[in-house]
Design an enzyme around this catalytic site. Sequence first.
Site, PDB file in Angstrom:
ATOM      1  N   LYS A 111     -84.611 -41.043 -17.606  1.00  0.00           N
ATOM      2  CA  LYS A 111     -83.585 -40.328 -18.355  1.00  0.00           C
ATOM      3  C   LYS A 111     -84.156 -39.604 -19.574  1.00  0.00           C
ATOM      4  O   LYS A 111     -83.699 -38.511 -19.928  1.00  0.00           O
ATOM      5  CB  LYS A 111     -82.466 -41.291 -18.775  1.00  0.00           C
ATOM      6  N   LYS A 195     -81.636 -40.506  -2.790  1.00  0.00           N
ATOM      7  CA  LYS A 195     -80.356 -41.203  -2.788  1.00  0.00           C
ATOM      8  C   LYS A 195     -79.218 -40.288  -3.234  1.00  0.00           C
ATOM      9  O   LYS A 195     -79.388 -39.462  -4.128  1.00  0.00           O
ATOM     10  CB  LYS A 195     -80.438 -42.417  -3.725  1.00  0.00           C
ATOM     11  N   LYS A 198     -73.968 -39.276  -8.054  1.00  0.00           N
ATOM     12  CA  LYS A 198     -72.808 -38.596  -8.626  1.00  0.00           C
ATOM     13  C   LYS A 198     -73.225 -37.553  -9.655  1.00  0.00           C
ATOM     14  O   LYS A 198     -72.418 -36.707 -10.042  1.00  0.00           O
ATOM     15  CB  LYS A 198     -71.839 -39.600  -9.248  1.00  0.00           C
TER      16      LYS A 198
END
Length: 329
Positions: A111, A195, A198
């Site tokens: 992140k 993967k 969202k």
Amino acid sequence: MSTIFSGVQPSGEMTIGNYIGAMRRFVTYQDTHNCLFCVVNQHAITVPQKPDELKQSARKLAALYMAIGIDPKKATIFIQSEVRAHAALAWIMTCLSSMGELERMTQYKDKSQQHGKNETIPAGLFVYPPLMAADILLYQTTHVPVGDDQKQHLELTRDLAARFNARYGETFSIPEPLIAKSGARIMSLQTPTKKMSKSDPNNAATIFLLEDLAKTKKKIMRAQTDSDGIVRFDIENKPGISNLMTLRAALTNETMDTMTAAYDGKGYGDFKKDLAEIITETLAPLQEEHKKLMDDPIVDTVLNEGAEKAHALAEQTLKKVEGKMGLSR
């Protein structure tokens, strides 16, 4: 009875991958465990959020918990920020943690790399794991449902619990990971080697639980596949159709061999069309129930009662911790 804790962030829409990999398992756990399902809105603010949207998203997620079949009479559903002990224990867990431990967290590395060189990285991203540890340890949790991306955080939680127990005396249960014996890993519809997420910038790559089903059908029909047109499971050489077969198997319990035989001589178009119908049949009643709940004050009643139950449990642990550390008179 053993205790399960699980928290989901109310940021972004839940995907069919979230449902298959985690949320539908919650429904089975509530009959065999003491379950607490938390809307972890304090985790969501590690990045900026619009207040009104965050507030609405938290209620929306709570309604989704109920729509998928979680019974408030069997499990506790609550919002993290409404139980103040989470923040209090998070600070204690932060003080128990070392810089090195937090720097090694893969999610922090990933992140923080998403921020530009001239951007300031929020400290919340760095101390996210101690808050997660507090969430779990407050309720003397014995088991935590985890996916691959959360195993490292749970290991830190276990280390912090053991460290506190060794330093101040037995206080916390050491939680064990609860890993499904078999589970489907749903991949991106457009990049089937990664993967489904969202937060994927390509909206066509992800099926959202509450999106318009006509849009979902279009996404399935446009999902990436290879050029040979043969319905056969082969992750390495045919990741696109293999992902769609995995998705179908998770919803219908069909085997890969059964699907291969059923579509012998047929093409991907037939398979995709049938899969789109299966997904619609799965999501339509869930969406209908969620829509009803969003207009029903029962959701707020459930959240109020859940916060009271969670608060009572959390305070017992927090007072014990503070007493052992000399933080209370």
